[in-house]
Design a protein around this motif. Structure first.
Motif, PDB file in Angstrom:
ATOM      1  N   ASN A 122       0.829  -1.209   0.000  1.00  0.00           N
ATOM      2  CA  ASN A 122       0.000   0.000   0.000  1.00  0.00           C
ATOM      3  C   ASN A 122       0.864   1.261   0.000  1.00  0.00           C
ATOM      4  OD1 ASN A 122      -2.627  -1.012  -0.117  1.00  0.00           O
ATOM      5  ND2 ASN A 122      -2.844  -1.127   2.102  1.00  0.00           N
ATOM      6  N   VAL A 123       1.890   1.274   0.845  1.00  0.00           N
ATOM      7  CA  VAL A 123       2.777   2.432   0.926  1.00  0.00           C
ATOM      8  C   VAL A 123       3.497   2.645  -0.403  1.00  0.00           C
ATOM      9  CG1 VAL A 123       4.854   3.371   2.018  1.00  0.00           C
ATOM     10  CG2 VAL A 123       3.064   2.316   3.428  1.00  0.00           C
ATOM     11  N   GLU A 124       4.060   1.582  -0.950  1.00  0.00           N
ATOM     12  CA  GLU A 124       4.800   1.705  -2.212  1.00  0.00           C
ATOM     13  C   GLU A 124       3.895   2.180  -3.343  1.00  0.00           C
ATOM     14  OE1 GLU A 124       7.810   2.161  -4.648  1.00  0.00           O
ATOM     15  OE2 GLU A 124       8.005   1.705  -2.517  1.00  0.00           O
ATOM     16  N   ARG A 125       2.697   1.604  -3.462  1.00  0.00           N
ATOM     17  CA  ARG A 125       1.756   2.008  -4.524  1.00  0.00           C
ATOM     18  C   ARG A 125       1.308   3.460  -4.331  1.00  0.00           C
ATOM     19  NH1 ARG A 125       2.444  -2.794  -5.674  1.00  0.00           N
ATOM     20  NH2 ARG A 125       1.394  -4.044  -7.200  1.00  0.00           N
ATOM     21  N   THR A 126       1.146   3.868  -3.065  1.00  0.00           N
ATOM     22  CA  THR A 126       0.752   5.255  -2.794  1.00  0.00           C
ATOM     23  C   THR A 126       1.837   6.208  -3.250  1.00  0.00           C
ATOM     24  OG1 THR A 126      -0.625   4.591  -0.912  1.00  0.00           O
ATOM     25  CG2 THR A 126       0.087   6.894  -0.983  1.00  0.00           C
ATOM     26  N   ARG A 127       3.071   5.926  -2.913  1.00  0.00           N
ATOM     27  CA  ARG A 127       4.183   6.772  -3.365  1.00  0.00           C
ATOM     28  C   ARG A 127       4.221   6.850  -4.897  1.00  0.00           C
ATOM     29  NH1 ARG A 127       8.197   3.851   0.692  1.00  0.00           N
ATOM     30  NH2 ARG A 127       8.000   5.195   2.521  1.00  0.00           N
ATOM     31  N   GLU A 128       4.044   5.697  -5.547  1.00  0.00           N
ATOM     32  CA  GLU A 128       4.062   5.659  -7.015  1.00  0.00           C
ATOM     33  C   GLU A 128       2.913   6.468  -7.612  1.00  0.00           C
ATOM     34  OE1 GLU A 128       3.889   1.486  -7.981  1.00  0.00           O
ATOM     35  OE2 GLU A 128       5.944   1.130  -7.299  1.00  0.00           O
ATOM     36  N   ALA A 129       1.703   6.285  -7.086  1.00  0.00           N
ATOM     37  CA  ALA A 129       0.531   6.984  -7.626  1.00  0.00           C
ATOM     38  C   ALA A 129       0.681   8.494  -7.481  1.00  0.00           C
ATOM     39  CB  ALA A 129      -0.744   6.503  -6.924  1.00  0.00           C
ATOM     40  N   LEU A 130       1.212   8.950  -6.352  1.00  0.00           N
ATOM     41  CA  LEU A 130       1.433  10.385  -6.158  1.00  0.00           C
ATOM     42  C   LEU A 130       2.533  10.893  -7.085  1.00  0.00           C
ATOM     43  CD1 LEU A 130       1.112  10.400  -2.280  1.00  0.00           C
ATOM     44  CD2 LEU A 130      -0.446  11.562  -3.876  1.00  0.00           C
ATOM     45  N   ALA A 131       3.641  10.161  -7.190  1.00  0.00           N
ATOM     46  CA  ALA A 131       4.747  10.565  -8.065  1.00  0.00           C
ATOM     47  C   ALA A 131       4.297  10.631  -9.523  1.00  0.00           C
ATOM     48  CB  ALA A 131       5.922   9.605  -7.911  1.00  0.00           C
ATOM     49  N   ASP A 132       3.466   9.673  -9.953  1.00  0.00           N
ATOM     50  CA  ASP A 132       2.956   9.663 -11.329  1.00  0.00           C
ATOM     51  C   ASP A 132       2.166  10.925 -11.646  1.00  0.00           C
ATOM     52  OD1 ASP A 132       4.109   7.189 -11.753  1.00  0.00           O
ATOM     53  OD2 ASP A 132       2.205   6.068 -11.646  1.00  0.00           O
ATOM     54  N   ARG A 133       1.618  11.554 -10.624  1.00  0.00           N
ATOM     55  CA  ARG A 133       0.826  12.771 -10.808  1.00  0.00           C
ATOM     56  C   ARG A 133       1.605  14.031 -10.419  1.00  0.00           C
ATOM     57  NH1 ARG A 133      -1.960   8.402 -10.022  1.00  0.00           N
ATOM     58  NH2 ARG A 133      -3.987   8.119 -10.977  1.00  0.00           N
ATOM     59  N   GLY A 134       2.905  13.866 -10.169  1.00  0.00           N
ATOM     60  CA  GLY A 134       3.749  15.009  -9.859  1.00  0.00           C
ATOM     61  C   GLY A 134       3.562  15.580  -8.470  1.00  0.00           C
ATOM     62  N   VAL A 135       3.055  14.777  -7.544  1.00  0.00           N
ATOM     63  CA  VAL A 135       2.805  15.235  -6.178  1.00  0.00           C
ATOM     64  C   VAL A 135       3.912  14.725  -5.263  1.00  0.00           C
ATOM     65  CG1 VAL A 135       1.198  15.158  -4.226  1.00  0.00           C
ATOM     66  CG2 VAL A 135       0.307  15.255  -6.572  1.00  0.00           C
ATOM     67  N   SER A 136       4.585  15.629  -4.576  1.00  0.00           N
ATOM     68  CA  SER A 136       5.662  15.273  -3.656  1.00  0.00           C
ATOM     69  C   SER A 136       5.098  14.852  -2.296  1.00  0.00           C
ATOM     70  CB  SER A 136       6.584  16.469  -3.425  1.00  0.00           C
ATOM     71  OG  SER A 136       7.204  16.844  -4.612  1.00  0.00           O
TER      72      SER A 136
END
Length: 171
Positions: A122-136
């Motif tokens: 969950n943590v890894e996918r959350t980081r990826e989903a935010l990064a894919d949208r340009g959110v730090s």
């Protein structure tokens, strides 16, 4: 997507609270508090446009999408993050100014033979989903083997994380 309704507590100066349940999300502004509890392997995803004072909180449950994701707006990480960011923008947040804070993703049970638990995924996918949208991701309290409760205050962009093992921490 739920939006806080105009409710006032018995004392006029007490802030409103909106509870965000499992697989749900909400957006608010001002001193309205968004809260969620029972974060074990789930992840609390808080996003905000700090300058606008608009923030949202999602209680995402699963790392990968399922067939019934449409019933709950934040059941899976991917759709939960997408819907949360859309909701913050709809309420007036600037997508280019949004940043995130995350908490949760604990390994609550020991499953022998399983190399990576749901919480970690969950943590890894959350980081990826935010990064894919340009959110730090500007702050996080993730992992471990303990549950957490969250309280998000949009006007100060404070995410308060409470756990029995670590006490209270403001991100």
């Amino acid at each position: 997507m739920s939006k806080p309704t105009e409710r006032r507590s018995l004392t006029d100066d007490a802030p409103d609270r909106v509870r965000v349940g499992v697989a749900e999300l909400a957006v608010a502004s001002g001193d309205t508090r968004l809260t969620t509890s029972g974060l074990g392997s789930c992840v609390g995803v808080a996003v905000a446009d700090p300058a606008a004072g608009i923030a949202g909180l999602a209680h995402v449950m699963l790392p990968d999408a399922t067939d019934d994701d449409r019933a709950k707006p934040a059941k899976s990480v991917e759709l939960g993050v997408e819907r949360l960011l859309d909701a913050v923008e709809t309420e007036g947040g600037d997508p280019d100014a949004v940043e995130a804070k995350i908490a949760g993703g604990s390994q609550m049970f020991d499953f022998s033979g399983v190399s990576e638990g749901v919480g970690e995924r969950n943590v890894e996918r959350t980081r990826e989903a935010l990064a894919d949208r340009g959110v730090s991701v500007v702050a996080e309290d993730v992992g471990g083997g303990h549950g957490r409760s969250l309280e998000l205050v949009p006007e100060t962009w404070t995410l308060r994380v409470t756990s029995a093992h670590r006490g209270v921490e403001d991100l």
